[in-house]
Design a protein around this motif. Sequence first.
Motif, PDB file in Angstrom:
ATOM      1  N   GLU A  63       0.834  -1.207   0.000  1.00 14.92           N
ATOM      2  CA  GLU A  63       0.000   0.000   0.000  1.00 14.92           C
ATOM      3  C   GLU A  63       0.868   1.255   0.000  1.00 14.92           C
ATOM      4  O   GLU A  63       0.527   2.261  -0.640  1.00 14.92           O
ATOM      5  CB  GLU A  63      -0.933  -0.016   1.217  1.00 14.92           C
ATOM      6  CG  GLU A  63      -2.084  -1.012   1.079  1.00 14.92           C
ATOM      7  CD  GLU A  63      -2.917  -1.151   2.330  1.00 14.92           C
ATOM      8  OE1 GLU A  63      -4.022  -1.706   2.254  1.00 14.92           O
ATOM      9  OE2 GLU A  63      -2.459  -0.702   3.412  1.00 14.92           O
ATOM     10  N   ASP A  85       2.251   1.451  -3.642  1.00 14.93           N
ATOM     11  CA  ASP A  85       1.260   1.850  -4.647  1.00 14.93           C
ATOM     12  C   ASP A  85       0.504   3.117  -4.270  1.00 14.93           C
ATOM     13  O   ASP A  85      -0.276   3.639  -5.070  1.00 14.93           O
ATOM     14  CB  ASP A  85       0.245   0.716  -4.854  1.00 14.93           C
ATOM     15  CG  ASP A  85       0.851  -0.481  -5.566  1.00 14.93           C
ATOM     16  OD1 ASP A  85       2.100  -0.560  -5.632  1.00 14.93           O
ATOM     17  OD2 ASP A  85       0.089  -1.344  -6.050  1.00 14.93           O
ATOM     18  N   LYS A  86       0.688   3.564  -3.009  1.00 15.23           N
ATOM     19  CA  LYS A  86      -0.014   4.755  -2.510  1.00 15.23           C
ATOM     20  C   LYS A  86      -1.530   4.611  -2.646  1.00 15.23           C
ATOM     21  O   LYS A  86      -2.231   5.504  -3.111  1.00 15.23           O
ATOM     22  CB  LYS A  86       0.465   6.017  -3.237  1.00 15.23           C
ATOM     23  CG  LYS A  86       1.946   6.314  -3.011  1.00 15.23           C
ATOM     24  CD  LYS A  86       2.383   7.573  -3.745  1.00 15.23           C
ATOM     25  CE  LYS A  86       3.852   7.844  -3.508  1.00 15.23           C
ATOM     26  NZ  LYS A  86       4.321   9.068  -4.221  1.00 15.23           N
ATOM     27  N   ARG A  87      -2.043   3.456  -2.248  1.00 13.76           N
ATOM     28  CA  ARG A  87      -3.476   3.192  -2.304  1.00 13.76           C
ATOM     29  C   ARG A  87      -3.807   2.078  -1.325  1.00 13.76           C
ATOM     30  O   ARG A  87      -2.929   1.390  -0.808  1.00 13.76           O
ATOM     31  CB  ARG A  87      -3.909   2.773  -3.703  1.00 13.76           C
ATOM     32  CG  ARG A  87      -3.134   1.590  -4.251  1.00 13.76           C
ATOM     33  CD  ARG A  87      -3.780   0.970  -5.469  1.00 13.76           C
ATOM     34  NE  ARG A  87      -5.060   0.346  -5.143  1.00 13.76           N
ATOM     35  CZ  ARG A  87      -5.692  -0.504  -5.943  1.00 13.76           C
ATOM     36  NH1 ARG A  87      -5.183  -0.807  -7.130  1.00 13.76           N
ATOM     37  NH2 ARG A  87      -6.826  -1.037  -5.586  1.00 13.76           N
ATOM     38  N   LYS A  88      -5.089   1.930  -1.041  1.00 11.35           N
ATOM     39  CA  LYS A  88      -5.575   0.867  -0.170  1.00 11.35           C
ATOM     40  C   LYS A  88      -6.133  -0.266  -1.014  1.00 11.35           C
ATOM     41  O   LYS A  88      -6.773  -0.025  -2.054  1.00 11.35           O
ATOM     42  CB  LYS A  88      -6.667   1.386   0.773  1.00 11.35           C
ATOM     43  CG  LYS A  88      -6.209   2.462   1.739  1.00 11.35           C
ATOM     44  CD  LYS A  88      -5.321   1.880   2.830  1.00 11.35           C
ATOM     45  CE  LYS A  88      -4.952   2.953   3.856  1.00 11.35           C
ATOM     46  NZ  LYS A  88      -4.062   2.415   4.910  1.00 11.35           N
ATOM     47  N   PHE A  89      -5.928  -1.491  -0.564  1.00 12.71           N
ATOM     48  CA  PHE A  89      -6.499  -2.662  -1.249  1.00 12.71           C
ATOM     49  C   PHE A  89      -7.687  -3.173  -0.435  1.00 12.71           C
ATOM     50  O   PHE A  89      -7.691  -4.281   0.086  1.00 12.71           O
ATOM     51  CB  PHE A  89      -5.431  -3.754  -1.392  1.00 12.71           C
ATOM     52  CG  PHE A  89      -4.292  -3.363  -2.285  1.00 12.71           C
ATOM     53  CD1 PHE A  89      -4.402  -3.466  -3.674  1.00 12.71           C
ATOM     54  CD2 PHE A  89      -3.117  -2.859  -1.740  1.00 12.71           C
ATOM     55  CE1 PHE A  89      -3.343  -3.092  -4.500  1.00 12.71           C
ATOM     56  CE2 PHE A  89      -2.063  -2.483  -2.558  1.00 12.71           C
ATOM     57  CZ  PHE A  89      -2.173  -2.603  -3.945  1.00 12.71           C
ATOM     58  N   GLU A 113      -3.221  -7.566  -7.511  1.00 11.13           N
ATOM     59  CA  GLU A 113      -4.183  -6.723  -6.800  1.00 11.13           C
ATOM     60  C   GLU A 113      -5.249  -7.575  -6.122  1.00 11.13           C
ATOM     61  O   GLU A 113      -5.638  -7.320  -4.982  1.00 11.13           O
ATOM     62  CB  GLU A 113      -4.841  -5.736  -7.765  1.00 11.13           C
ATOM     63  CG  GLU A 113      -5.880  -4.840  -7.093  1.00 11.13           C
ATOM     64  CD  GLU A 113      -6.510  -3.854  -8.060  1.00 11.13           C
ATOM     65  OE1 GLU A 113      -7.502  -3.218  -7.672  1.00 11.13           O
ATOM     66  OE2 GLU A 113      -6.013  -3.732  -9.200  1.00 11.13           O
ATOM     67  N   LYS A 171      -6.083  -7.876  -2.102  1.00 11.81           N
ATOM     68  CA  LYS A 171      -7.422  -7.675  -1.548  1.00 11.81           C
ATOM     69  C   LYS A 171      -7.843  -8.867  -0.696  1.00 11.81           C
ATOM     70  O   LYS A 171      -8.538  -8.710   0.315  1.00 11.81           O
ATOM     71  CB  LYS A 171      -8.426  -7.445  -2.674  1.00 11.81           C
ATOM     72  CG  LYS A 171      -8.305  -6.088  -3.353  1.00 11.81           C
ATOM     73  CD  LYS A 171      -9.354  -5.918  -4.433  1.00 11.81           C
ATOM     74  CE  LYS A 171      -9.268  -4.532  -5.077  1.00 11.81           C
ATOM     75  NZ  LYS A 171     -10.278  -4.349  -6.148  1.00 11.81           N
TER      76      LYS A 171
END
Length: 772
Positions: A672, A675-679, A748, A752
């Motif tokens: 995270e 990728d600078k994001r939440k899964f 991805e 998740k």
Amino acid sequence: MPDLLLELFSEEIPARMQAKAAEDLRRMVTDKLVAEGLVYEGAKAFATPRRLALTVHGIPARQADLKEERKGPRVGGADAAIQGFLKATGLSSIEEATIQRDPKKGDFYVALIEKPGRATLDVLAEMLPVIVRTFPWPKSMRWGKRSERPGALNWVRPLHAITATFGLETEEPDVVSFAVDAIEAGQTTYGHRFMAPAPISVRRFEDYEAKLLDAKVVLDPDRRKDTIVTDAKQLAFAQGFELVEDQVLLDEVAGLVEWPVVLMGSFDPEYLKVPGEVIRATIRNNQKCFVVRDPKTGGLAPKFILTANIEASDGGKTIIAGNERVIRARLSDAKFFYETDLKTKLEDRLPKFEQIVFHEKLGTQAARIARIERLAAEIAPLVGADAAKTARAAKLAKADLLTEVVGEFPEVQGLMGKYYALAQGEDASVAAACEEHYKPQGPADRVPTDRVAVAVALADKLDTLVGFWAIDEKPTGSKDPYALRRAALGVIRLILENNSRISMMRLIHVAVSIAASHELELIGKIASFEGLPSQQREFLEHNRIPFMRGFSAETGVTTGTHGDPSFFKFVWFYPEFFREVASKFPIWIQEYNPPEKDRDLLSFFADRLKVQLREQGARHDLVDAVFALGGQDDLLMVVRRVEALGKFLETDDGKNLLAGTKRASNILAIEEKKDKRKFDGAPDPALYKLDEEKALAKAIGEVAAEAGAAVAKEDFAAAMHAMAKLRPAVDAFFDKVKVNDDDAKIRENRLKLLNEIRSATRAVADFSKIEG
């Protein structure tokens, strides 16, 4: 090896200081011995009213010789460096040093320093006067003509003699030669002040202790205590009574006598009409005497036990008669106070609280009592208490603070409230709450079980916590002047030990809102909105509560968003009035951020809960793991979750599931961040390529449903059992599946799926907060 005997003989040392002084003497002497390289075998200190004594045995006769190598400058170095080296090491020339060869760093001079050890007798003569002069008495004094000289000795009471001997048990010991303020150390001490005042010559500890005993001085405080208790019990038993034991009083009495002689006196049975606790407090506080109980009735007997410091020629008759005279007068006063108090009802005392300030920023005691009354009534149904009785108890609970008896004996506050409440015909639960609402006051104090008392005790402590939180008087470090940690622990124990299901956040909100609204009601009563037109006065009546947290006393404006917006304009037209109001009640109408402070107070409860659970053997990180879920403010349920979680993590399934969950969390955190994001979206079943992915997804779905249902039923053990079913699927997933697949969509989807593991386990706790 030789032994040390040290005695500091003085006028009477206050009893409360003796135990610590003896320990300080032992610590200071032994620490200094060790610092000087003199390791001893054992040490013990003693105290009587007129002396501090210390014996240290197994001390070496002299210090060990010291050999030390000191590295110097390089060979061929600057002359100044070489001269400094010679001066520091005591060498007369550089030829006396040896050369240490180092092929990498070059050759260095090295000095071999040999320092012969000193005789222990000389070390003692140097260190003991320093210890005497720097002794840490809480209070000290100077006396006589010597006190006028610079550097005169400060001591707790006038110091008369010092005994200090050192030597082998089989030989005549040496006197440690030193003096403090013209008092020369020697071998002379003194016995009992009255029965054996002559000087006594002593040699070593065994000789010293035996001769003191012959001179009517029991050196060991524990032996004096045993004598007092044993003789008191026998004396009481001989007359058919039982001693009411009191350890604190025993410690004090043992510090008042060197030769305890136990005697029994009596008082008029008429005084037994006064509550027993008052009789005991009177006799205990004023004459340092014990009371006795009649085993047939369970109540006090008209007798008391005193401890004299002398074997009187008349068998103690004069001593007993003197104590009886004093106790008769004291009990007469107590009886008068008690009977006077009974003439005024508790509720009739309440108006006086209007003149007593609880805290300058929190208003009067009367305002506080009114808040507690309303808060207790709100809490009553939550703990199964009768609301009317609870409100009545809260109203009367503090009234005994204004009685004569409590004014004389503050330690019986609350208890006297119960007696006065019963005397005026109050319900038993109301009376019990008057006594018990202060409880628990410490970890050893009992917790009230009467529901009315529980409600009032919770209200009392919560009002204190909310109030001091509001004015930012929170505990810091070791400082807690308002005992807020104790109050929070009291709330926790009241809830847990009574198995009460209560939302702490709800309690905090109720306490805050009651406090604020009550202050604003008082504002309305005091100010009466004088000088305002009737239309504005009516408007103010309807809007004073909504604006309670947004008013600024400095600017006269409202910064909150409560109530009718037009009210803000109203404040602008009458700023002086509102400034005056704010100055009277600064806390509840100043700028205040309730959600932030409420959360902070809830965190404080969580920290106190950790302390309590840790003392009971639970892990603090498990408390963090439960509180991290959010919304966990039911302390009883938190504890049950922690207990179930602790048992689960002791199993192999628990340990392995924790390892797997933390591994999933660590991988997610790394990816995270990358990728600078939440899964956090749902994984796509169509992208599962391996059986282990499918098995894990299926297990997560089943476990989440089963664990969620168990949590809803508050069956945390069953929820943990359900969680255990995840373990095989998680292990297989990490064994066979490559999370960071080359295919971006597969990667991805698997991340998740890892997030689903984390989410599923959060049904019971945040596993990322668990250590290990």
